[in-house]
Motif scaffolding. Structure first.
Motif, PDB file in Angstrom:
ATOM      1  N   ILE A 120     -37.688   9.993   3.798  1.00  0.00           N
ATOM      2  CA  ILE A 120     -38.481   8.930   4.439  1.00  0.00           C
ATOM      3  C   ILE A 120     -37.689   7.624   4.431  1.00  0.00           C
ATOM      4  O   ILE A 120     -37.685   6.878   5.426  1.00  0.00           O
ATOM      5  N   GLU A 121     -36.989   7.351   3.329  1.00  0.00           N
ATOM      6  CA  GLU A 121     -36.218   6.095   3.217  1.00  0.00           C
ATOM      7  C   GLU A 121     -35.121   6.020   4.274  1.00  0.00           C
ATOM      8  O   GLU A 121     -34.908   4.977   4.905  1.00  0.00           O
ATOM      9  N   SER A 122     -34.397   7.139   4.487  1.00  0.00           N
ATOM     10  CA  SER A 122     -33.301   7.121   5.461  1.00  0.00           C
ATOM     11  C   SER A 122     -33.823   7.011   6.886  1.00  0.00           C
ATOM     12  O   SER A 122     -33.249   6.297   7.721  1.00  0.00           O
ATOM     13  N   LEU A 123     -34.916   7.708   7.187  1.00  0.00           N
ATOM     14  CA  LEU A 123     -35.518   7.576   8.526  1.00  0.00           C
ATOM     15  C   LEU A 123     -36.004   6.150   8.768  1.00  0.00           C
ATOM     16  O   LEU A 123     -35.868   5.608   9.873  1.00  0.00           O
ATOM     17  N   PHE A 124     -36.552   5.527   7.734  1.00  0.00           N
ATOM     18  CA  PHE A 124     -37.011   4.139   7.837  1.00  0.00           C
ATOM     19  C   PHE A 124     -35.834   3.210   8.150  1.00  0.00           C
ATOM     20  O   PHE A 124     -35.927   2.324   9.009  1.00  0.00           O
ATOM     21  N   ASN A 125     -34.711   3.411   7.437  1.00  0.00           N
ATOM     22  CA  ASN A 125     -33.517   2.586   7.669  1.00  0.00           C
ATOM     23  C   ASN A 125     -32.946   2.802   9.067  1.00  0.00           C
ATOM     24  O   ASN A 125     -32.428   1.861   9.681  1.00  0.00           O
ATOM     25  N   ALA A 126     -33.043   4.047   9.576  1.00  0.00           N
ATOM     26  CA  ALA A 126     -32.566   4.321  10.935  1.00  0.00           C
ATOM     27  C   ALA A 126     -33.480   3.667  11.958  1.00  0.00           C
ATOM     28  O   ALA A 126     -33.010   3.059  12.936  1.00  0.00           O
ATOM     29  N   GLN A 127     -34.791   3.750  11.725  1.00  0.00           N
ATOM     30  CA  GLN A 127     -35.760   3.155  12.655  1.00  0.00           C
ATOM     31  C   GLN A 127     -35.600   1.639  12.711  1.00  0.00           C
ATOM     32  O   GLN A 127     -35.812   1.021  13.760  1.00  0.00           O
ATOM     33  N   ASN A 128     -35.238   1.033  11.593  1.00  0.00           N
ATOM     34  CA  ASN A 128     -35.060  -0.420  11.537  1.00  0.00           C
ATOM     35  C   ASN A 128     -33.629  -0.873  11.820  1.00  0.00           C
ATOM     36  O   ASN A 128     -33.249  -1.997  11.486  1.00  0.00           O
ATOM     37  N   LYS A 129     -32.821   0.044  12.384  1.00  0.00           N
ATOM     38  CA  LYS A 129     -31.460  -0.258  12.856  1.00  0.00           C
ATOM     39  C   LYS A 129     -30.484  -0.630  11.744  1.00  0.00           C
ATOM     40  O   LYS A 129     -29.404  -1.152  12.016  1.00  0.00           O
ATOM     41  N   ASN A 182     -45.872  15.372  -0.480  1.00  0.00           N
ATOM     42  CA  ASN A 182     -45.886  15.912   0.884  1.00  0.00           C
ATOM     43  C   ASN A 182     -44.476  16.008   1.459  1.00  0.00           C
ATOM     44  O   ASN A 182     -44.117  16.994   2.113  1.00  0.00           O
ATOM     45  N   GLU A 183     -43.699  14.963   1.228  1.00  0.00           N
ATOM     46  CA  GLU A 183     -42.317  14.947   1.707  1.00  0.00           C
ATOM     47  C   GLU A 183     -41.524  16.092   1.085  1.00  0.00           C
ATOM     48  O   GLU A 183     -40.825  16.845   1.774  1.00  0.00           O
ATOM     49  N   ARG A 184     -41.634  16.250  -0.241  1.00  0.00           N
ATOM     50  CA  ARG A 184     -40.886  17.293  -0.961  1.00  0.00           C
ATOM     51  C   ARG A 184     -41.306  18.696  -0.494  1.00  0.00           C
ATOM     52  O   ARG A 184     -40.480  19.575  -0.277  1.00  0.00           O
ATOM     53  N   ALA A 185     -42.638  18.910  -0.357  1.00  0.00           N
ATOM     54  CA  ALA A 185     -43.132  20.227   0.051  1.00  0.00           C
ATOM     55  C   ALA A 185     -42.644  20.568   1.456  1.00  0.00           C
ATOM     56  O   ALA A 185     -42.200  21.694   1.727  1.00  0.00           O
ATOM     57  N   PHE A 186     -42.719  19.591   2.365  1.00  0.00           N
ATOM     58  CA  PHE A 186     -42.250  19.818   3.730  1.00  0.00           C
ATOM     59  C   PHE A 186     -40.764  20.170   3.733  1.00  0.00           C
ATOM     60  O   PHE A 186     -40.332  21.131   4.393  1.00  0.00           O
ATOM     61  N   TYR A 232     -43.213  11.924   8.998  1.00  0.00           N
ATOM     62  CA  TYR A 232     -42.746  10.557   8.762  1.00  0.00           C
ATOM     63  C   TYR A 232     -43.805   9.522   9.119  1.00  0.00           C
ATOM     64  O   TYR A 232     -44.111   8.615   8.329  1.00  0.00           O
ATOM     65  N   HIS A 233     -44.385   9.647  10.301  1.00  0.00           N
ATOM     66  CA  HIS A 233     -45.345   8.623  10.755  1.00  0.00           C
ATOM     67  C   HIS A 233     -46.588   8.582   9.864  1.00  0.00           C
ATOM     68  O   HIS A 233     -47.139   7.508   9.603  1.00  0.00           O
ATOM     69  N   GLN A 234     -47.014   9.747   9.356  1.00  0.00           N
ATOM     70  CA  GLN A 234     -48.169   9.777   8.458  1.00  0.00           C
ATOM     71  C   GLN A 234     -47.796   9.161   7.096  1.00  0.00           C
ATOM     72  O   GLN A 234     -48.535   8.344   6.542  1.00  0.00           O
ATOM     73  N   GLU A 235     -46.640   9.559   6.572  1.00  0.00           N
ATOM     74  CA  GLU A 235     -46.235   9.125   5.233  1.00  0.00           C
ATOM     75  C   GLU A 235     -45.903   7.634   5.178  1.00  0.00           C
ATOM     76  O   GLU A 235     -46.206   6.961   4.199  1.00  0.00           O
TER      77      GLU A 235
END
Length: 828
Positions: free
Chosen positions: A453-462, A668-672, A715-718
């Motif tokens: 989630i952290e890396s996707l967040f950093n990518a989304q925020n450029k 949830n992130e870990r299980a997915f 991602y969007h839910q978490e």
């Protein structure tokens, strides 16, 4: 150690800051003797004394001219290296790790350096009687030591204590010293020993062809010696040199027979230092051909790296991300740079190395904990010299002495194994790799099918570049995922089957009929995680830890997975005396047994930490899988991570509920991630893969995301949930762990820290509370969690505050044995 006499004495630098391999809060300053000035450089090792002349080998961090005011400096005793063994960027990296993760400089040094580069220092007693002609009247205990010393000529203090026992040790040592028969040697020596082997060569005169032919004729009557000579000639042509061990293996001869040829003047036997890491590989290196989808992703990757220092590459399982990494690494190597290929597990390293050798040949080095200490020193030296230009390995690969690093690839960047848990430094290899890349001006690629989630967040925020490869290699379809209601297990229990639903049994039978391999995933090792008395509910517990004991059928014992305790199997309840004990839930051993019962003709193997303890266990298992000598593989998380076998047609996840109910904000992130990754092992070659997930809670939202392979739905839910409750990436978390043999003191210390932290504005505090496992190795454990805002100023203030509080607490009377541990950015 090398003499410092050739040093330049004109230098004004008179002091050095030394990192010692101890849990000290800072470096220590020593003086440089006049004759050594001008020679010392950061990264060299020096010999110093600390306390009552205890000898240590430390690493020079800084050479300067600033005399400490607080204490009188001691001089260094000697210089160990002629050249630095640790470079400047490594020292900067160590310093950052120590600061950010609140670790002692010595703890970082202990983690970073191979054991044999840390030197060994132990007082030794050297047998050197002052008066050879004197007959001593020894006590009985001293006589035993004297007899051994007279033969061996030296003993360590540890050896002497084990010979005479702890109670008599000081008396015997005093007797030896009083009689002037031993001298004390406190010097340091390297424990690294170069590998030496006997190398066979022909006597010079037989290099002439007529003489060699004549020798063959002479040996016609000695068939074994003739065979040895023929074997020598063949090996010499193949390898250019002949090891005695290879010649013996080739000819089935004996060392005595080789010696007889040496005595005749035919062979010359010489002992030489050899490379422990001899590489016998392919001469031609493979070329890379991209699919259109890979080429598009590669172009986007290049564009991202030209704009950003870090790029996140999200590629579905089986999309061929590895080929993109390899191509990029080859580009950096062509420009003279070095590269690191980080993987979360040794298991991944083992399978991938064979593939990488085909692209990088002798320039590829591998580094992980399964290597011996001697091998690790040799790898260190090959990286330092530039012979290894690509290094593949888990988080320890970051410690090596890179001189010109251009690229770091962090594959499976989401994986929790990148976080070091114990001992310190408790660093996260993904985050540390990004800092190391910045130090070298290198680029970093983070790759995953299920990014954090952290890396996707950093990518989304450029903050990071972002590339998506959402097509499997050659357009192969993603596996079909089926959710199976685990209540159907009730239908087969009367048949003696407890773990495999009828649906999964049928799917396994079809896969075996089609000559496909099967992977069954269960996130627990052992035979049955715990036994329970059905009369009163009593469960056998570890006497040292607050956990239930796990039964392992292979040892027929109950094991503690925290402290390693092994206990006999319990047949009678210790609480009520009943003998009605049953096994509850199940582990990999139990699954392996049941699968073998249901499919008696199938070849079944198990892959977990217990079955993979031997150094060769993992390579052998992977080799058997690759050759299709295994039909069904049962395993824990080890099977999730990157196994790539074309003929795996079915994956079964046996107890998904246990993954979905762990008390952690990342559950949830870990299980997915686990379910999606293990699903990705199926149908990688032909797209005819199938995944069955056995679960009771059919309504859990993670199951829909897994079924749809929907990373972004998760991602969007978490991210909404994380923002609402102030969890990462919207905060930084620090976990403080308190351990004490007395529970009230652990509770008191944790409560005191939490109360003191309440005075700092802007942070959130949770706890104190008992740890999930509240007692380990007879130490009670309490935890305090801190949520810090994304502010460097606040984070630094909190870290400084808790360090001072730890120093104050452990200095109080009655709390000297209190352990206070800091875990920055914990992963669970």
């Amino acid at each position: 150690m090398h003499s410092p006499l050739f040093a330049n004495p004109s230098s004004e630098h008179r002091f050095v800051d030394i990192i010692l391999p101890l849990n000290l809060p800072q470096t220590l300053t020593y003086g440089i003797p006049h004759e050594m000035q001008g020679f010392l450089q950061p990264g060299m090792r020096v010999e110093v004394s600390l306390g009552k002349n205890k000898q240590y080998a430390g690493v020079v961090e800084r050479v300067h001219n600033e005399q400490p005011e607080a204490y009188q400096v001691k001089p260094i005793k000697g210089i160990i290296d002629e050249e630095p063994i640790v470079n400047i960027k490594q020292l900067q990296f160590w310093k950052w790790i120590a600061h950010y993760y609140i670790a002692a400089p010595g703890e970082v040094m202990q983690a970073a350096l191979p054991a044999h580069l840390k030197m060994m220092g132990e007082t030794r007693l050297l047998w050197a009687p002052e008066h050879e002609d004197v007959v001593y009247d020894w006590s009985y205990d001293a006589l035993r030591a004297v007899e051994i010393l007279a033969v061996r000529k030296e003993l360590s203090i540890t050896d002497l204590r084990s010979i005479v026992g702890g109670r008599k040790f000081m008396a015997v040592l005093h007797e030896l010293l009083e009689n002037e028969t031993v001298v004390i040697d406190d010097s340091l020596e390297s424990s690294y020993k170069p590998k030496k082997e006997k190398i066979i060569s022909l006597a010079a005169k037989y290099n002439e062809e007529p003489e060699l032919i004549k020798l063959f004729d002479e040996l016609q009557r000695a068939p074994k010696q003739l065979e040895l000579l023929m074997g020598y000639v063949q090996l010499s042509k193949q390898k250019g040199f002949v090891r005695q061990a290879d010649l013996l293996e080739r000819t089935q001869a004996s060392a005595a027979q080789i010696k007889s040829l040496a005595d005749k003047g035919v062979f010359i036997i010489a002992e030489k230092e050899v490379d422990r890491l001899l590489y016998e590989g392919v001469d031609e290196q493979k070329e890379i051909e991209f699919t259109p989808a890979q080429q598009k992703a590669y172009n986007e990757l290049n564009a991202g790296l030209s704009e950003k220092e870090v790029v996140l590459l999200e590629g579905v399982t089986g999309s061929g991300k590895t080929l993109l990494y390899i191509h990029k690494i080859k580009e950096y190597l062509a420009s003279g740079k070095q590269a690191i290929f980080l993987l979360p597990e040794i298991a991944l390293t083992t399978q991938l190395v064979g593939r990488l050798r085909a692209y990088f040949g002798e320039e590829l080095g591998v580094y992980h904990s399964r290597f011996s200490n001697n091998e690790r020193v040799e790898i260190w030296e090959k990286v330092q010299s530039g012979k290894y230009r690509v290094v593949v390995g888990p988080r320890s690969a970051l410690w090596l002495p890179y001189n010109d690093l251009g690229l770091i690839v962090v594959d499976e960047e989401h994986d929790g194994s990148y976080k070091q848990k114990d001992p310190a430094p408790r660093f996260h290899a993904r985050d540390a790799a990004i800092y190391l890349g910045a130090l070298h001006g290198a680029k970093v690629i983070l790759g995953s099918a299920t990014p954090s989630i952290e890396s996707l967040f950093n990518a989304q925020n450029k903050k990071y570049g972002y590339v998506r490869l959402n097509e499997r290699y050659l357009g192969v379809q993603m596996p079909q995922i089926e959710i199976v209601n685990a209540t159907s297990l009730n239908m087969v229990r009367q048949q003696g089957v407890r773990l495999l639903t009828p649906e999964l049994q049928q799917a396994i039978a079809i896969a075996l009929k089609e000559k496909k391999q099967v992977i069954l995933f269960q996130n627990r090792r052992g035979y049955a995680p715990f036994q329970m008395c059905t009369s009163c509910g009593w469960v056998p517990q570890c006497k040292n830890c607050a956990v239930s004991l796990t039964y392992h059928k292979i040892t027929d014992k109950l094991h503690c997975h925290y402290c390693g305790l092994k206990s006999p199997v319990v047949h009678t309840c210790a609480y009520c005396g009943s003998n009605s004990l049953v096994s509850k839930t199940f582990g990999t051993e139990k699954i392996e047994e049941e699968v073998q019962q249901v499919f008696p003709k199938a070849r079944v193997a198990r892959m977990d930490i217990d079955s993979m303890r031997n150094k060769q266990s993992l390579p052998q298992l992977l080799d058997q899988l690759g050759k299709q000598k295994i039909d069904i593989l049962v395993g824990t998380q080890m099977v999730v991570k990157g196994l790539d076998f074309a003929t795996v047609g079915l994956v079964g996840i046996l107890s998904a509920d246990s993954l979905l109910s762990y008390p952690d904000f990342r559950v949830n992130e870990r299980a997915f991630q686990l379910m999606e990754q293990v699903s990705g092992r199926a149908g990688r070659a032909d797209g005819a893969g199938k995944v069955l997930i056995q679960v009771y809670n059919l309504q859990h939202p993670v199951l829909k995301w897994v079924k749809d392979h929907d990373v972004h739905g998760l991602y969007h839910q978490e991210i909404k949930y994380r923002e609402q409750f102030g969890y990462p990436p919207f905060s930084r978390i620090i976990k403080i762990i308190f351990r004490h043999k007395e529970e009230p003191k652990a509770i008191q210390a944790a409560a005191e820290m939490a109360n003191k932290l309440a005075s700092i504005e802007g942070i959130g505090i949770q706890g104190p509370a008992p740890a999930l496992v509240a007692r380990v190795r007879n130490l009670y454990i309490q935890e305090v969690w801190i949520k810090c805002p994304q502010s460097v100023r606040v984070l630094e203030h909190v870290k400084s505050f808790i360090k001072e509080e730890r120093l104050r607490m452990t200095g109080e009377r009655g709390f000297s044995s209190l352990q206070v541990v800091f875990d920055i950015d914990p992963v669970g």
